[in-house]
Design a protein around this motif. Structure first.
Motif, PDB file in Angstrom:
ATOM      1  N   SER A   1       0.834  -1.205   0.000  1.00  0.00           N
ATOM      2  CA  SER A   1       0.000   0.000   0.000  1.00  0.00           C
ATOM      3  C   SER A   1       0.865   1.249   0.000  1.00  0.00           C
ATOM      4  CB  SER A   1      -0.933  -0.011   1.208  1.00  0.00           C
ATOM      5  OG  SER A   1      -0.188   0.156   2.375  1.00  0.00           O
ATOM      6  N   LYS A   2       2.112   1.118   0.430  1.00  0.00           N
ATOM      7  CA  LYS A   2       3.016   2.272   0.398  1.00  0.00           C
ATOM      8  C   LYS A   2       3.147   2.795  -1.034  1.00  0.00           C
ATOM      9  CE  LYS A   2       6.900   2.963   3.300  1.00  0.00           C
ATOM     10  NZ  LYS A   2       8.137   2.440   3.874  1.00  0.00           N
TER      11      LYS A   2
ATOM     12  N   ASN B   1      -1.418   4.986  12.785  1.00  0.00           N
ATOM     13  CA  ASN B   1      -0.039   4.690  13.161  1.00  0.00           C
ATOM     14  C   ASN B   1       0.603   6.062  13.370  1.00  0.00           C
ATOM     15  OD1 ASN B   1       2.627   4.002  13.343  1.00  0.00           O
ATOM     16  ND2 ASN B   1       2.815   3.118  11.301  1.00  0.00           N
TER      17      ASN B   1
ATOM     18  N   ASP C   1      -5.954   6.339   4.281  1.00  0.00           N
ATOM     19  CA  ASP C   1      -5.122   5.147   4.464  1.00  0.00           C
ATOM     20  C   ASP C   1      -5.802   4.251   5.496  1.00  0.00           C
ATOM     21  OD1 ASP C   1      -3.237   3.251   5.126  1.00  0.00           O
ATOM     22  OD2 ASP C   1      -1.576   4.659   5.333  1.00  0.00           O
TER      23      ASP C   1
ATOM     24  N   TYR D   1      -5.064  -0.308   8.638  1.00  0.00           N
ATOM     25  CA  TYR D   1      -5.339  -0.979   9.927  1.00  0.00           C
ATOM     26  C   TYR D   1      -6.839  -1.218  10.149  1.00  0.00           C
ATOM     27  CZ  TYR D   1      -0.441  -0.045  10.840  1.00  0.00           C
ATOM     28  OH  TYR D   1       0.936  -0.021  10.754  1.00  0.00           O
TER      29      TYR D   1
ATOM     30  N   SER E   1      -0.791  -6.397   4.050  1.00  0.00           N
ATOM     31  CA  SER E   1       0.341  -6.556   4.975  1.00  0.00           C
ATOM     32  C   SER E   1      -0.073  -6.785   6.417  1.00  0.00           C
ATOM     33  CB  SER E   1       1.228  -5.304   4.942  1.00  0.00           C
ATOM     34  OG  SER E   1       1.924  -5.236   3.742  1.00  0.00           O
ATOM     35  N   LYS E   2      -0.963  -5.937   6.931  1.00  0.00           N
ATOM     36  CA  LYS E   2      -1.246  -5.977   8.374  1.00  0.00           C
ATOM     37  C   LYS E   2      -2.354  -6.978   8.685  1.00  0.00           C
ATOM     38  CE  LYS E   2       1.389  -2.243   8.226  1.00  0.00           C
ATOM     39  NZ  LYS E   2       2.685  -1.992   8.754  1.00  0.00           N
TER      40      LYS E   2
ATOM     41  N   ARG F   1       4.124  -7.933  -0.371  1.00  0.00           N
ATOM     42  CA  ARG F   1       3.991  -6.670  -1.079  1.00  0.00           C
ATOM     43  C   ARG F   1       2.744  -6.626  -1.985  1.00  0.00           C
ATOM     44  NH1 ARG F   1       4.843  -4.338   1.866  1.00  0.00           N
ATOM     45  NH2 ARG F   1       5.328  -2.388   0.815  1.00  0.00           N
TER      46      ARG F   1
HETATM   47  C1  LIG Z   1      -0.041   3.828   8.196  1.00  0.00           C
HETATM   48  C2  LIG Z   1       0.644   2.912   7.244  1.00  0.00           C
HETATM   49  N1  LIG Z   1       0.325   2.996   5.935  1.00  0.00           N
HETATM   50  C3  LIG Z   1       0.926   2.210   5.040  1.00  0.00           C
HETATM   51  C4  LIG Z   1       1.883   1.283   5.402  1.00  0.00           C
HETATM   52  C5  LIG Z   1       2.542   0.453   4.332  1.00  0.00           C
HETATM   53  O1  LIG Z   1       2.171  -0.859   4.321  1.00  0.00           O
HETATM   54  P1  LIG Z   1       2.461  -1.829   3.088  1.00  0.00           P
HETATM   55  O2  LIG Z   1       3.249  -1.052   2.072  1.00  0.00           O
HETATM   56  O3  LIG Z   1       3.235  -2.961   3.651  1.00  0.00           O
HETATM   57  O4  LIG Z   1       1.141  -2.240   2.541  1.00  0.00           O
HETATM   58  C6  LIG Z   1       2.243   1.160   6.750  1.00  0.00           C
HETATM   59  C7  LIG Z   1       3.289   0.216   7.149  1.00  0.00           C
HETATM   60  O5  LIG Z   1       3.906   0.310   8.188  1.00  0.00           O
HETATM   61  C8  LIG Z   1       1.594   1.992   7.698  1.00  0.00           C
HETATM   62  O6  LIG Z   1       1.871   1.909   8.996  1.00  0.00           O
END
Ligand SMILES: Cc1ncc(COP(=O)(O)O)c(C=O)c1O
Length: 386
Positions: A99-100, A172, A200, A203, A232-233, A241
């Protein structure tokens, strides 16, 4: 060597700096309890792993369409319609390598040189750096009370240069979950000012009470919200990924163009595994219940030291306690805990300058959390806390 100004303006990841210190202690044989990590400590559920094996054995190991395999885009659109109340179809969904990457594309697609982005803090550090890469300017809006978003502050920060408001709930680093009323008010600010929102929702499922509400489900925002989420979470799939964005077709196509010229697509078998993850047989609730147990234990134990002050947050797997009673600022306390207790946590400074807070991740076993608390107690004992 002359690097681009884009890179020169970029800050190093604060969390990776801590990791460097942790690694050098570990290289000396020190047993460090890592409470700085942002990933579930559980294994990826078996049915998901099996689906990836199957895909590989079936030869599904080549490029996929850049926007993702149609089956997964359809399944995500269906999930977002039925669970999140979003009016989306396949063409509104883009699959990304994490998601990043989806957040990065959304910001690159929308933010131009000098455009402003409103960021309620405390916030995950990567948002601000992505805005910097895009040439934009971050307008941080700190909370007025607790960690709830300051909606009035957000409204006042909107200018004719504002392009996006970024929101992240459950949050976060605080674990704070925005209330329905707060989300509604933010939705109104966005709709009235015609400002895009990047929501976003990574979570979403790590939620301890109530029902999750997507910002994009409020009326008047159909053309304005890009919803970002990923695997991911929720499914302990950080290394796979796979993430996604859903939003107006024009923005999603623009983001897909960026993907075509950079990542090409998310890994093929990881996409097939993600499709399996969305099936009802994938168990998420046991992980959430275990996180809840750890959250409750850690809140009680930390408050009991007299050095920390924290309320149990409604989501994610982080605590962001006030540490002002220790007499140290957050980066000092982090160094102190690493050196004296061999426990690694993240300084609040990296989430928007919160010198009175540290982020503690409870994505670690109960046994290790108990050991961490006992080490922290002993380290603080010499400073008048027991
Ligand atoms: C708030 C938040 N957004 C996005 C991400 C990215 O997650 P990913 O790229 O693994 O999907 C994280 C990862 O720590 C996060 O804490």
């Amino acid at each position: 060597m002359q690097l681009s100004s884009r890179i020169l303006n970029l800050k190093e990841s604060g969390t990776l700096k801590i990791l460097d210190k942790v690694k050098s202690l570990q290289a000396k044989g020190v047993d460090v309890i890592q409470l700085d990590v942002g990933e579930p400590d559980f294994d990826t559920p078996r049915n998901i792993v099996e689906a990836a094996y199957r895909a590989m054995r079936d030869g599904l190991t080549h490029y996929t369409p850049s926007a993702g395999i149609p089956e997964l885009r359809d399944a995500i659109a269906e999930k977002l319609r039925s669970e999140n109340g979003l009016d989306v179809r396949r063409e509104n969904v883009l699959i990304t390598p994490g998601s990043k990457q989806a957040l990065f594309y959304a910001i690159m697609a929308l933010v131009g040189e000098g455009d402003e982005v409103i960021l309620p803090t405390p916030a995950w550090p990567s948002y601000a750096e992505m805005v910097t890469v895009a040439g934009g300017v971050v307008r941080e809006v700190p909370p007025r009370e607790g960690f709830s978003p300051d909606v009035e502050g957000i409204k006042e920060a909107v200018s004719n240069r504002t392009k996006i408001i970024i929101i992240n709930s459950p949050n976060n680093p605080t674990g704070c979950v925005y209330t329905e009323g707060e989300l509604k008010n933010i939705a109104e600010v966005a709709a009235d000012s015609k400002t895009f929102v990047v929501s976003d929702e990574i979570y979403e499922k790590i939620l301890y009470e109530g029902r999750f509400r997507s910002l994009g489900s409020f009326p008047g925002l159909e053309d304005l919200v890009v919803t970002v989420n990923g695997f991911s979470k929720t499914y302990a799939m950080t290394g796979w990924r796979v993430g996604y964005a859903a939003g107006p077709k024009g923005i999603i196509s623009a983001m897909n163009k960026l993907q075509q010229h950079s990542a090409s697509c998310a890994a093929s078998f990881a996409q097939w595994a993600a499709l399996e993850a969305l099936k009802p047989e994938t168990q998420v609730q046991p992980m959430v219940e275990e996180f809840r147990r750890r959250r409750d234990f850690l809140c009680r134990a930390l408050n009991g030291t007299g050095a920390f002050c924290v309320d149990a947050p409604g989501g994610a797997f982080y605590l962001f306690p006030d540490i002002s009673k220790t007499g140290m600022v957050s980066s000092q306390l982090c160094d102190f805990l690493l050196e004296r207790a061999h426990v690694s946590v993240t300084p609040g400074e990296v989430f928007g300058g919160f010198t009175d807070n540290i982020r503690i991740s409870y994505a670690n076993s109960m046994e290790r959390l108990k050991e961490a608390v006992s080490r922290i107690r002993s380290a603080l004992d010499g400073r008048g806390f027991a």
